[in-house]
Design an enzyme around this catalytic site. Structure first.
Site, PDB file in Angstrom:
ATOM      1  N   LYS A 170       0.727  -1.300   0.060  1.00  0.00           N
ATOM      2  CA  LYS A 170       0.052  -0.107  -0.026  1.00  0.00           C
ATOM      3  C   LYS A 170       0.673   1.286   0.076  1.00  0.00           C
ATOM      4  CE  LYS A 170      -0.579   0.258   4.918  1.00  0.00           C
ATOM      5  NZ  LYS A 170      -0.787  -0.402   6.137  1.00  0.00           N
TER       6      LYS A 170
ATOM      7  N   ARG B  79      -6.822   1.095  17.231  1.00  0.00           N
ATOM      8  CA  ARG B  79      -7.339   1.185  15.621  1.00  0.00           C
ATOM      9  C   ARG B  79      -8.434   0.253  15.534  1.00  0.00           C
ATOM     10  NH1 ARG B  79      -3.549   1.437  10.398  1.00  0.00           N
ATOM     11  NH2 ARG B  79      -4.115  -0.935  10.328  1.00  0.00           N
TER      12      ARG B  79
HETATM   13  C1  LIG Z   1      -0.064  -1.035   6.514  1.00  0.00           C
HETATM   14  C2  LIG Z   1      -0.182  -2.188   7.423  1.00  0.00           C
HETATM   15  C3  LIG Z   1       0.729  -3.247   7.436  1.00  0.00           C
HETATM   16  C4  LIG Z   1       2.199  -2.976   7.037  1.00  0.00           C
HETATM   17  O1  LIG Z   1       2.681  -1.972   7.997  1.00  0.00           O
HETATM   18  P1  LIG Z   1       4.332  -1.817   7.873  1.00  0.00           P
HETATM   19  O2  LIG Z   1       4.569  -0.835   9.014  1.00  0.00           O
HETATM   20  O3  LIG Z   1       4.625  -0.962   6.481  1.00  0.00           O
HETATM   21  O4  LIG Z   1       5.289  -2.801   7.872  1.00  0.00           O
HETATM   22  C5  LIG Z   1       0.452  -4.353   8.268  1.00  0.00           C
HETATM   23  N1  LIG Z   1      -0.794  -4.666   8.561  1.00  0.00           N
HETATM   24  C6  LIG Z   1      -1.896  -3.831   8.403  1.00  0.00           C
HETATM   25  C7  LIG Z   1      -3.178  -4.130   8.864  1.00  0.00           C
HETATM   26  C8  LIG Z   1      -1.453  -2.413   7.799  1.00  0.00           C
HETATM   27  O5  LIG Z   1      -2.389  -1.638   7.646  1.00  0.00           O
END
Ligand SMILES: *Cc1c(COP(=O)(O)O)cnc(C)c1O
Length: 355
Positions: free
Chosen positions: A35, A130
């Site tokens: 993402k 969250r």
């Molecule tokens: C963005 C996200 C991740 C990845 O996080 P990083 O810090 O980029 O490794 C993992 N799980 C969820 C639910 C996320 O939204």
């Protein structure tokens, strides 16, 4: 055309390989998270080639883009779904994170209509506040999942370090494992995944403090940038030169460092504070808040610093630059996660894959 976001694929491949092998040594598989780079298909492909078992993204549009570009997946939808995207989620992804009975019921209904199964990972909130069920709600979710025929519970997961800034610890990840076992008890079978967080959980892994049963991590930032923003560190065994932002100089001029005239707010409603450092040589580059997050932009040129930005102009102090900055030059910058996200999202920034 500038501005450009240069994406060094081989370096991202190296990072993904290093993360995957460290995790594998501990029996952990990696979901590569795309993402941060808007689901760029080439990046997703490299993650899979380096051994990531899933491609995970928060946006169905990104997943669709990757599928259309021929990325095989499997895909995981990382953001708990909107009611309006449930049908598309079943079409486009193999699994979705969930935290509500409503989402599970709609997913089941959609699966029944399509005669298609769909995996779910139940998110557990262990303190970051969250998404996720509170541990005391596991019974209700378990009951709802037991009533499903096509929705397949794959596991439990948690998220830390995102909203509350809570760091992963043996305690809170241990709580995830405990709730996962409670859910297994309710369902009457073992779950495939205990998904113990994201980049910030790598620190626990390195210290040998990640609870035994965790067998999946969802990793974006570490692979994409070699950084861990929650611990404010670069990850020493990974590369940080994976992406570069470049923009072109449109003015170089010596000007006073404090503005002249009555001061109101700037273009974003903030009242800037000035330190008068006398007349300084400054450069303007053609990029702004529509393209980057200026606070997360690090000039590669020595002696250059970012002093401000509006929507389309970024101001640099180049008084102490170790080389001469001229009109028409392209300057380059490293980025933090937030800045990469902005650059990847901006339609004005050309994405350039460097092999
Ligand atoms: C963005 C996200 C991740 C990845 O996080 P990083 O810090 O980029 O490794 C993992 N799980 C969820 C639910 C996320 O939204």
């Amino acid at each position: 055309m500038y501005p450009k976001l240069l994406i060094y694929l081989d370096r991202i491949r190296e990072n993904a390989g290093a993360v995957v092998s460290r995790c594998k040594a501990r029996g952990i598989s990696v979901a590569g998270v795309t993402k941060g780079i808007c689901g760029h298909p080439s990046v997703a492909q490299v993650m899979l080639e380096a051994g990531c078992k899933w491609v995970a993204d928060s946006r169905l549009k990104n997943i669709q883009l990757m599928r259309e570009a021929g990325v095989k997946g499997p895909f995981m939808l990382l953001r708990i779904p909107m009611a309006c995207e449930i049908d598309c989620a079943v079409d486009l992804a193999s699994a979705t994170l969930v935290s509500t009975v409503e989402a599970i019921e709609l997913l089941e209904r959609s699966c029944v209509a399509k005669r298609k199964s769909h995996g779910v990972i139940v998110m557990i909130d262990v303190g970051d506040l969250r998404e996720g069920i509170l541990p005391c709600e596991v019974e209700g979710i378990g009951k709802s999942l037991k009533g499903c025929r096509w929705v397949t519970p794959l596991g439990v997961g948690t998220n830390v370090g995102c909203y509350g800034g809570v760091l992963p610890s043996p305690d809170n990840i241990g709580e995830l494992v405990q709730v996962g076992h409670d859910l297994e008890g309710l369902l009457g079978y073992k779950l495939e995944f205990f998904s113990g967080g994201s980049t910030s959980s790598l620190r626990l892994l390195e210290k040998g403090e990640l609870p035994e049963d965790v067998n999946q991590l969802r990793i974006g930032e570490a692979i994409l940038l070699g950084r861990d923003v929650t611990h404010r560190q670069v990850i020493p065994y990974l590369r940080q030169d994976t992406m570069m932002f470049e923009a072109q100089v449109i003015e170089v001029r010596s000007k006073p460092s404090a503005p002249k005239g009555e001061l109101g707010a700037d273009a974003f409603g903030n009242a800037p504070k000035w330190v008068d450092r006398g007349v300084r040589k400054r450069a303007i580059i053609a990029a702004g808040r529509q393209d980057v997050r200026p606070e997360g932009l690090f000039p590669t040129g020595k002696g250059i610093s970012v002093i401000g930005a509006s929507s389309d102009h970024l101001l640099l102090d180049v008084e102490e630059a170790t080389f001469s900055v001229r009109w028409g030059d392209a300057l380059s910058f490293y980025m933090d996660y937030g800045c990469m996200l902005a650059a990847a999202t901006s339609q004005y920034v050309e994405k350039v894959i460097v092999q």
